[in-house]
Design an enzyme around this catalytic site. Structure first.
Site, PDB file in Angstrom:
ATOM      1  CB  SER A   1       7.331   9.565 -51.114  1.00  0.00           C
ATOM      2  OG  SER A   1       6.538   8.638 -50.742  1.00  0.00           O
TER       3      SER A   1
ATOM      4  CE1 TYR B   1      11.118   7.274 -48.041  1.00  0.00           C
ATOM      5  CE2 TYR B   1       8.730   7.327 -48.331  1.00  0.00           C
ATOM      6  CZ  TYR B   1       9.944   7.039 -48.710  1.00  0.00           C
ATOM      7  OH  TYR B   1      10.165   7.054 -50.123  1.00  0.00           O
TER       8      TYR B   1
END
Ligand code: NAP
Ligand code: GCO
Length: 267
Positions: free
Chosen positions: A148, A161
């Site tokens: 990510s 996250y």
């Protein structure tokens, strides 16, 4: 050696993409199928598996779906046993399944934190651990971890996250370090901001019909001046799954329209 499109061919390979019913996983699996791979995916329940099977069939792809959760080690081992019996040994694993919880860190419960770390970091560990012994026995394999922007950057509300995706980048490097000698290449793909259900809340129209402020923010932060589409990830996935990338190991390929290269527009 002559180089040609056959270096990108995945003919005869079995590719397992986790959580690939829709979104990024579905698109990556479809691209791998387009390059010749046989597709296997897993999802959390029968309905999701059926939804995935229907979507692949509609796309003209014969896929095999299994119900198991990537965080359940016994379930993963049992699922993989069935995959081996019914489809074959996994040559390519794409750790795609992931969740996000957007909660300010001081308001986030440890339970929510653990759930994100469990799916986004421990899941890839469990799935990679399950396929590596066969890859060693078969003379090699490819593992692609879906990382990510948050493998590199932080932002408000995504502490768990970011910690998981930063960890996944290091798990990628570690698998490459530990198993590279067995001809296993483990690389990451770091998508930028891609239009999927996961990011839908960040793109919702405002009550007055105007764009969500985060939507405008992402467009101004992206040199390509648009959100990514799932098909932007197809070529990079095929490259990292194929023999064209056999000496690429422990790398994260950011597919972000230039976000990480850019300081941002002057206000
Ligand atoms: P998505 O639309 O939310 O899809 C994620 C998929 O993973 C869903 O099918 C979900 O199933 C499945 N899943 C969740 N937990 C699971 C578990 N424990 N076991 C098995 N499957 C599970 O997400 P996406 O946007 O396509 O993202 C895919 C991956 O790319 C994720 O790892 C995400 O973090 C990463 N990523 C996304 C973006 C982006 O901008 N969209 C950018 C960078 C990275 P359910 O439907 O049943 O929940
Ligand atoms: C967020 C987003 C991101 C993206 C993606 C970026 O809330 O900031 O959901 O984290 O999904 O992972 O690469």
């Amino acid at each position: 050696m002559e180089f040609g499109t056959e270096n990108f061919s995945l003919k005869g390979k079995v590719a397992w993409v986790t959580g690939a019913v829709y979104g990024i996983g579905f698109e990556i699996a479809s691209a791998l199928a387009g390059a010749g791979a046989r597709i296997v995916f897993n999802a959390l329940n029968d309905n999701d598996v059926q939804q995935g099977l229907d979507a692949y069939r509609e796309a003209g792809i014969e896929a095999h779906g299994y119900v198991f959760d990537v965080t359940d080690e016994a379930g993963v081992q049992e699922g993989l046993k069935k995959i081996k019996e019914e489809v074959g040994s996994v040559d390519i694993l794409v750790n795609n399944a992931g969740i996000i919880k957007r909660i300010p860190m001081v308001e986030m419960s440890a339970e929510d934190w653990r759930q994100v770390i469990d799916v986004d970091l421990t899941g890839p560990f469990i799935c990679a651990k399950a396929v590596i012994p066969d890859m060693i026995e078969n003379g090699g394999g490819k593992i692609i971890n879906i990382c990510s922007m948050m493998s590199e950057l932080g932002r408000e509300t995504v502490s768990a996250y970011a910690a998981a995706k930063g960890g996944l980048k290091m798990l990628t490097r570690n698998i490459a370090s530990e198993y590279g000698e067995f001809n296993i290449q483990c690389n990451g793909i770091g998508p930028g901001y891609i239009e999927t259900p996961q990011t839908a809340p960040l793109r919702e129209r405002q009550p007055d019909g105007s764009r969500h402020p985060f939507d405008q923010f992402i467009i101004s932060k992206t040199p390509a001046a648009r959100w990514g589409r799932t098909d932007d990830l197809a070529g990079p996935a095929v490259f990292l799954a194929s023999s064209a990338s056999n000496f690429v190991n422990g790398h994260v390929l950011y597919v972000d329209g230039g976000i990480l290269a850019y300081i941002g527009k002057q206000p």
